[in-house]
Design an enzyme around this catalytic site. Structure first.
Site, PDB file in Angstrom:
ATOM      1  CG  ASN A   1      -2.034   1.065   0.992  1.00 25.67           C
ATOM      2  OD1 ASN A   1      -2.217   1.944   1.815  1.00 25.67           O
ATOM      3  ND2 ASN A   1      -2.718   1.020  -0.124  1.00 25.67           N
TER       4      ASN A   1
ATOM      5  CG  HIS B   1       6.126   2.959   1.329  1.00 25.58           C
ATOM      6  ND1 HIS B   1       4.779   3.218   1.438  1.00 25.58           N
ATOM      7  CD2 HIS B   1       6.436   2.155   2.378  1.00 25.58           C
ATOM      8  CE1 HIS B   1       4.292   2.595   2.491  1.00 25.58           C
ATOM      9  NE2 HIS B   1       5.271   1.951   3.081  1.00 25.58           N
TER      10      HIS B   1
ATOM     11  CG  ASP C   1       6.670   3.031  11.600  1.00 24.05           C
ATOM     12  OD1 ASP C   1       5.580   3.182  12.177  1.00 24.05           O
ATOM     13  OD2 ASP C   1       6.758   2.846  10.382  1.00 24.05           O
TER      14      ASP C   1
ATOM     15  CB  VAL D   1       7.212  11.673   3.382  1.00 25.04           C
ATOM     16  CG1 VAL D   1       6.570  12.480   2.265  1.00 25.04           C
ATOM     17  CG2 VAL D   1       8.632  11.280   2.999  1.00 25.04           C
TER      18      VAL D   1
ATOM     19  CB  SER E   1       0.326   6.429   7.881  1.00 22.02           C
ATOM     20  OG  SER E   1      -0.207   5.201   8.333  1.00 22.02           O
ATOM     21  CB  SER E   2      -0.605   1.967   4.755  1.00 21.08           C
ATOM     22  OG  SER E   2       0.630   1.931   4.076  1.00 21.08           O
ATOM     23  NE  ARG E   3      -2.575   0.266  11.013  1.00 21.79           N
ATOM     24  CZ  ARG E   3      -1.405  -0.332  11.265  1.00 21.79           C
ATOM     25  NH1 ARG E   3      -0.302   0.387  11.357  1.00 21.79           N
ATOM     26  NH2 ARG E   3      -1.330  -1.639  11.426  1.00 21.79           N
TER      27      ARG E   3
HETATM   28  O1  PAF Z   1       7.376  -0.604   8.879  1.00 21.05           O
HETATM   29  C1  PAF Z   1       6.829  -1.554   8.285  1.00 21.05           C
HETATM   30  O2  PAF Z   1       6.202  -1.413   7.251  1.00 21.05           O
HETATM   31  C2  PAF Z   1       6.942  -2.953   8.888  1.00 21.05           C
HETATM   32  O3  PAF Z   1       6.929  -2.910  10.273  1.00 21.05           O
HETATM   33  C3  PAF Z   1       8.142  -3.742   8.369  1.00 21.05           C
HETATM   34  C4  PAF Z   1       9.457  -3.071   8.756  1.00 21.05           C
HETATM   35  C5  PAF Z   1       8.080  -3.870   6.856  1.00 21.05           C
HETATM   36  C6  PAF Z   1       8.162  -5.146   8.972  1.00 21.05           C
HETATM   37  O4  PAF Z   1       7.013  -5.857   8.651  1.00 21.05           O
END
Ligand code: PAF
Length: 276
Positions: free
Chosen positions: A28, A33, A146, A172, A181-183
């Site tokens: 997602n 990313h 994170d 970002v 965030s994907s959420r």
């Molecule tokens: O940050 C994330 O998207 C996840 O926690 C990760 C590092 C891909 C591990 O599943």
């Protein structure tokens, strides 16, 4: 771009390209990313991205089943970003048998997000170590949104002497400040309008610290009350030191304000660093 599903095919492909940099994701994909990929690309001949929604890091009542899975769109974005290899394993590739050997990230897994999401960081550290063993990158990139995850993984790499350099990328944000965030896609239009206030109150706390305020608890309670007043349900707002996420001591110069709060049914996290 090669899309690879099995560990054996991945190893075979990467034998030809041992100089690789790795961006692990749960898919997602958004601009956050792509920023990680842009940081990765100049560092190696081959950029590897994994897409795997890791059941081990979700609690029984969390959103594992409804976590957005958008493989086709993700692959288009990765192709455009110039990624060389995408690893999209099935669950049976990563967990062919029950995972009884796990990484326990010491005390860090019991505080902040770890206190609210028991087992989360064990699941993250375990899958990341497995992915590292499958990809064998010389570097890997993670986003600072994170923050606690970054520290858990930095400590894992150091303590287990993994020959991998971790690169931590700035968060970002959308133009209004909301951390990508994907959420975010779970938010209703009203909630989306409200969501940037999480960053707003973190900046407020940061500014107070930067101008000399040191009553950490007072600052935390004030911003918590403000969020609650706006209809959020905060899990925590906490001022910690950057090095180990323990409460700051007098004279602390490198701090971070971390927050996790629910807006309707969506749990958002964010943080801002404070360097004095
Ligand atoms: O940050 C994330 O998207 C996840 O926690 C990760 C590092 C891909 C591990 O599943």
């Amino acid at each position: 771009m090669d899309v690879i599903h099995s560990v054996s095919a991945l190893r075979e492909r990467l034998q030809r390209e041992p100089n690789n940099v790795f961006v692990p994701t749960m898919g997602n994909l958004h601009a956050g990313h792509i920023q990680l990929i842009n940081i990765a690309k100049p560092r190696a001949a081959c950029t590897v991205v994994s897409i795997f929604v890791n059941r081990l890091q979700f609690g029984p009542k969390e959103d594992f089943d409804k976590y957005p899975r958008t493989l086709e769109k993700d692959c288009t974005k990765l192709r455009e970003a110039g990624v060389d290899v995408v690893f999209v394993p099935d669950e049976s590739e990563i967990y062919p048998e029950p995972q009884t050997y796990v990484i326990e990230p010491s005390d860090l897994q019991h505080i902040l997000d770890g206190a609210v999401r028991p087992g989360h960081f064990r699941g993250v550290a375990t899958v990341v170590l497995k992915l590292f063993n499958m990809v064998s990158p010389h570097s890997a990139i993670f986003g600072k949104k994170d923050y606690q995850q970054c520290l858990v993984l930095t400590n894992m790499v150091r303590q287990l002497a993994l020959p991998i350099e971790l690169i931590l990328a700035e968060t970002v944000r959308a133009e209004d400040g909301l951390a990508l965030s994907s959420r975010n896609r779970y938010l209703s239009p009203d909630e989306r309008r409200e969501a940037p206030h999480l960053y707003g109150i973190l900046c407020k706390a940061r500014d107070q610290l930067a101008t000399g305020a040191r009553d950490y608890q007072r600052i935390e309670l004030d911003v918590m009350a403000e969020l609650a007043h706006r209809g959020w349900k905060p899990d925590y707002i906490s001022i910690r030191r950057q090095s180990d996420l323990r409460p700051p001591v007098n004279g602390e110069t490198a701090m971070v304000v971390l927050a996790a709060a629910r807006l309707g049914g969506t749990r958002l996290i964010d943080n801002v660093e404070v360097n004095i």
